[in-house]
Write a protein that holds these residues in place. Structure first.
Motif, PDB file in Angstrom:
ATOM      1  N   ALA A  31      37.756  32.665  21.606  1.00 23.95           N
ATOM      2  CA  ALA A  31      38.508  33.845  21.694  1.00 23.95           C
ATOM      3  C   ALA A  31      37.918  34.294  23.630  1.00 23.95           C
ATOM      4  O   ALA A  31      36.581  34.769  24.107  1.00 23.95           O
ATOM      5  N   ILE A  32      38.965  34.237  24.207  1.00 27.85           N
ATOM      6  CA  ILE A  32      39.184  34.524  25.681  1.00 27.85           C
ATOM      7  C   ILE A  32      39.627  36.096  25.768  1.00 27.85           C
ATOM      8  O   ILE A  32      40.794  36.253  25.180  1.00 27.85           O
ATOM      9  N   THR A  33      38.737  36.925  26.733  1.00 23.48           N
ATOM     10  CA  THR A  33      38.695  37.913  26.613  1.00 23.48           C
ATOM     11  C   THR A  33      38.603  39.122  27.633  1.00 23.48           C
ATOM     12  O   THR A  33      37.490  38.150  28.667  1.00 23.48           O
ATOM     13  N   ARG A  34      39.123  39.735  28.244  1.00 21.13           N
ATOM     14  CA  ARG A  34      38.668  40.983  29.899  1.00 21.13           C
ATOM     15  C   ARG A  34      38.885  42.257  29.461  1.00 21.13           C
ATOM     16  O   ARG A  34      40.088  42.683  28.965  1.00 21.13           O
ATOM     17  N   ASP A  35      37.482  42.759  29.243  1.00 19.64           N
ATOM     18  CA  ASP A  35      38.243  44.118  29.295  1.00 19.64           C
ATOM     19  C   ASP A  35      38.389  44.478  27.389  1.00 19.64           C
ATOM     20  O   ASP A  35      39.210  45.335  27.911  1.00 19.64           O
ATOM     21  N   GLY A  36      37.946  44.004  26.915  1.00 21.43           N
ATOM     22  CA  GLY A  36      38.954  44.289  25.589  1.00 21.43           C
ATOM     23  C   GLY A  36      39.979  43.035  25.033  1.00 21.43           C
ATOM     24  O   GLY A  36      40.476  43.019  24.276  1.00 21.43           O
ATOM     25  N   VAL A  37      40.458  42.863  25.899  1.00 21.55           N
ATOM     26  CA  VAL A  37      42.444  42.294  25.970  1.00 21.55           C
ATOM     27  C   VAL A  37      42.227  41.042  25.793  1.00 21.55           C
ATOM     28  O   VAL A  37      41.206  39.949  26.403  1.00 21.55           O
ATOM     29  N   PHE A  38      42.484  40.338  24.533  1.00 20.99           N
ATOM     30  CA  PHE A  38      42.936  39.102  24.298  1.00 20.99           C
ATOM     31  C   PHE A  38      43.701  38.403  25.100  1.00 20.99           C
ATOM     32  O   PHE A  38      45.192  38.925  25.338  1.00 20.99           O
ATOM     33  N   MET A  39      43.191  37.053  26.145  1.00 23.94           N
ATOM     34  CA  MET A  39      43.568  36.413  26.993  1.00 23.94           C
ATOM     35  C   MET A  39      44.053  35.260  26.538  1.00 23.94           C
ATOM     36  O   MET A  39      45.433  34.124  27.180  1.00 23.94           O
ATOM     37  N   GLY A  40      43.450  34.606  25.543  1.00 23.76           N
ATOM     38  CA  GLY A  40      43.467  32.957  25.616  1.00 23.76           C
ATOM     39  C   GLY A  40      42.419  32.371  24.457  1.00 23.76           C
ATOM     40  O   GLY A  40      41.417  33.393  23.801  1.00 23.76           O
ATOM     41  N   ASP A  64      31.138  37.102  34.896  1.00 26.67           N
ATOM     42  CA  ASP A  64      31.903  37.865  35.120  1.00 26.67           C
ATOM     43  C   ASP A  64      32.449  38.697  35.259  1.00 26.67           C
ATOM     44  O   ASP A  64      32.385  39.987  35.420  1.00 26.67           O
ATOM     45  N   ARG A  65      33.760  38.165  34.653  1.00 28.53           N
ATOM     46  CA  ARG A  65      34.881  38.678  34.386  1.00 28.53           C
ATOM     47  C   ARG A  65      35.409  39.128  32.701  1.00 28.53           C
ATOM     48  O   ARG A  65      36.228  39.295  32.431  1.00 28.53           O
ATOM     49  N   LEU A  66      34.516  37.960  31.732  1.00 26.71           N
ATOM     50  CA  LEU A  66      35.619  37.697  30.110  1.00 26.71           C
ATOM     51  C   LEU A  66      34.058  37.938  29.109  1.00 26.71           C
ATOM     52  O   LEU A  66      33.284  37.204  29.890  1.00 26.71           O
ATOM     53  N   VAL A  67      34.478  37.961  28.699  1.00 25.90           N
ATOM     54  CA  VAL A  67      33.779  37.657  26.990  1.00 25.90           C
ATOM     55  C   VAL A  67      34.007  36.846  26.301  1.00 25.90           C
ATOM     56  O   VAL A  67      35.750  36.969  25.978  1.00 25.90           O
ATOM     57  N   LEU A  68      33.324  35.821  26.011  1.00 26.92           N
ATOM     58  CA  LEU A  68      34.163  34.923  25.007  1.00 26.92           C
ATOM     59  C   LEU A  68      33.116  34.885  23.590  1.00 26.92           C
ATOM     60  O   LEU A  68      32.243  35.065  23.541  1.00 26.92           O
ATOM     61  N   THR A  69      34.638  35.612  22.927  1.00 28.83           N
ATOM     62  CA  THR A  69      33.456  35.580  21.645  1.00 28.83           C
ATOM     63  C   THR A  69      34.430  34.722  20.654  1.00 28.83           C
ATOM     64  O   THR A  69      35.843  34.287  20.775  1.00 28.83           O
ATOM     65  N   THR A  70      34.128  35.334  18.684  1.00 30.45           N
ATOM     66  CA  THR A  70      35.005  34.371  18.196  1.00 30.45           C
ATOM     67  C   THR A  70      36.157  34.916  17.571  1.00 30.45           C
ATOM     68  O   THR A  70      36.226  36.213  17.388  1.00 30.45           O
ATOM     69  N   PRO A  71      36.837  34.502  17.613  1.00 29.14           N
ATOM     70  CA  PRO A  71      38.383  35.060  17.060  1.00 29.14           C
ATOM     71  C   PRO A  71      38.302  35.283  15.609  1.00 29.14           C
ATOM     72  O   PRO A  71      37.995  34.957  14.876  1.00 29.14           O
ATOM     73  N   THR A  72      38.733  36.776  15.712  1.00 27.50           N
ATOM     74  CA  THR A  72      39.291  37.429  14.204  1.00 27.50           C
ATOM     75  C   THR A  72      40.204  37.809  13.777  1.00 27.50           C
ATOM     76  O   THR A  72      41.270  37.112  14.929  1.00 27.50           O
ATOM     77  N   LEU A  73      40.232  38.191  12.617  1.00 24.88           N
ATOM     78  CA  LEU A  73      41.912  38.672  12.044  1.00 24.88           C
ATOM     79  C   LEU A  73      41.844  39.540  12.612  1.00 24.88           C
ATOM     80  O   LEU A  73      43.690  39.807  13.232  1.00 24.88           O
ATOM     81  N   ALA A  74      41.369  40.762  13.799  1.00 25.72           N
ATOM     82  CA  ALA A  74      41.922  41.432  14.775  1.00 25.72           C
ATOM     83  C   ALA A  74      42.468  40.258  15.955  1.00 25.72           C
ATOM     84  O   ALA A  74      43.659  41.710  17.012  1.00 25.72           O
ATOM     85  N   HIS A  75      42.605  39.309  16.067  1.00 28.17           N
ATOM     86  CA  HIS A  75      42.999  38.861  17.151  1.00 28.17           C
ATOM     87  C   HIS A  75      44.233  38.307  16.715  1.00 28.17           C
ATOM     88  O   HIS A  75      45.055  37.856  17.874  1.00 28.17           O
ATOM     89  N   VAL A  76      44.379  38.546  15.551  1.00 26.92           N
ATOM     90  CA  VAL A  76      45.823  37.387  15.323  1.00 26.92           C
ATOM     91  C   VAL A  76      47.224  37.792  16.360  1.00 26.92           C
ATOM     92  O   VAL A  76      48.084  36.787  16.279  1.00 26.92           O
ATOM     93  N   PRO A  77      47.745  39.146  16.021  1.00 23.71           N
ATOM     94  CA  PRO A  77      48.439  39.697  16.590  1.00 23.71           C
ATOM     95  C   PRO A  77      49.325  38.847  17.982  1.00 23.71           C
ATOM     96  O   PRO A  77      50.025  38.880  18.180  1.00 23.71           O
ATOM     97  N   ILE A 132      46.681  36.850  19.173  1.00 23.27           N
ATOM     98  CA  ILE A 132      47.754  35.239  19.694  1.00 23.27           C
ATOM     99  C   ILE A 132      48.774  34.763  19.065  1.00 23.27           C
ATOM    100  O   ILE A 132      49.433  34.522  20.098  1.00 23.27           O
ATOM    101  N   ALA A 133      49.339  35.579  18.125  1.00 24.40           N
ATOM    102  CA  ALA A 133      50.785  34.974  17.872  1.00 24.40           C
ATOM    103  C   ALA A 133      52.185  35.254  18.743  1.00 24.40           C
ATOM    104  O   ALA A 133      52.346  35.099  19.398  1.00 24.40           O
ATOM    105  N   ARG A 134      52.073  36.725  19.555  1.00 27.71           N
ATOM    106  CA  ARG A 134      52.536  37.226  20.909  1.00 27.71           C
ATOM    107  C   ARG A 134      52.106  36.086  21.759  1.00 27.71           C
ATOM    108  O   ARG A 134      53.207  35.877  22.433  1.00 27.71           O
ATOM    109  N   LEU A 135      51.113  35.830  22.515  1.00 26.78           N
ATOM    110  CA  LEU A 135      50.684  35.167  23.261  1.00 26.78           C
ATOM    111  C   LEU A 135      51.056  33.795  23.455  1.00 26.78           C
ATOM    112  O   LEU A 135      51.571  32.584  23.979  1.00 26.78           O
ATOM    113  N   ALA A 136      50.795  33.156  21.887  1.00 28.64           N
ATOM    114  CA  ALA A 136      51.439  31.621  21.941  1.00 28.64           C
ATOM    115  C   ALA A 136      52.472  30.427  21.648  1.00 28.64           C
ATOM    116  O   ALA A 136      53.399  29.726  21.548  1.00 28.64           O
TER     117      ALA A 136
END
Length: 175
Positions: free
Chosen positions: A72-81, A15-28, A30-34
């Motif tokens: 990758a857990i995303t919502r409206d294109g925003v990486f969350m976890g 309903d609210r999320l898109v789960l997709t394969t983490p990519t290099l675009a997610h790296v910044p 991932i690093a910031r949140l983790a």
């Protein structure tokens, strides 16, 4: 014969999320949140401090390995976890996840975990396991809401959580 990883979808939409394969675009992101002491304290395999090099290693080495299915857990294109499954030989796959602290307490982890559980069931996985620190009430609640039952306690012997008490959890999917 195909593996469980091969039978799981490349992406999952809730309903609210898109789960997709983490990519290099997610790296910044991932690093910031983790790179968060509170996340490190409850994760067995996360280094701290967590750098972009760690995130790149995760995306380039862990994500494509046959030992993991990562989303990758995303919502409206925003990486969350991250949410996913780890495979250990003949044992049931282990569900794991983490969310950036700014996303805690809003049901995102439960929604993502439920989506992965449903995908695993559709892929013919008979059971899943997971674990959480005894004192991590938030994670234990996510797992209970996802259908897991607490089955045992153990003391972790390796990784970041060595010496700490864990609750082992199990979920039958073939019922």
């Amino acid at each position: 014969m195909d593996s469980i990883k091969d039978r799981l979808p490349a992406s999952i939409t809730t309903d609210r999320l898109v789960l997709t394969t983490p990519t290099l675009a997610h790296v910044p992101d991932i690093a910031r949140l983790a790179n968060n002491q509170r996340i490190y304290e409850v994760m067995a395999r996360l280094p701290f401090p967590y750098t972009e090099a760690d995130a790149r290693f995760f995306v380039e080495e862990i994500v494509p390995s046959q030992d993991e299915t990562c989303y990758a857990i995303t919502r409206d294109g925003v990486f969350m976890g991250i949410v996913g499954l780890t495979y250990h030989g003949d044992s049931a796959p282990q569900l794991g996840y983490w969310l950036g602290e700014e996303y805690w307490g809003r049901g995102f982890a439960t929604e993502a975990a439920c989506a992965v559980v449903a995908a695993a069931k559709a892929a013919g996985v008979p059971a899943l396991r997971s674990r959480a620190l005894v004192g991590n009430a938030g994670s234990r609640n996510v797992l209970r809401k996802t259908g897991f039952a607490e089955i045992a306690h153990e003391t972790e012997t390796i990784n970041n959580l060595a010496g700490r008490q864990l609750v082992l959890m199990h979920l039958e999917l073939d019922r």
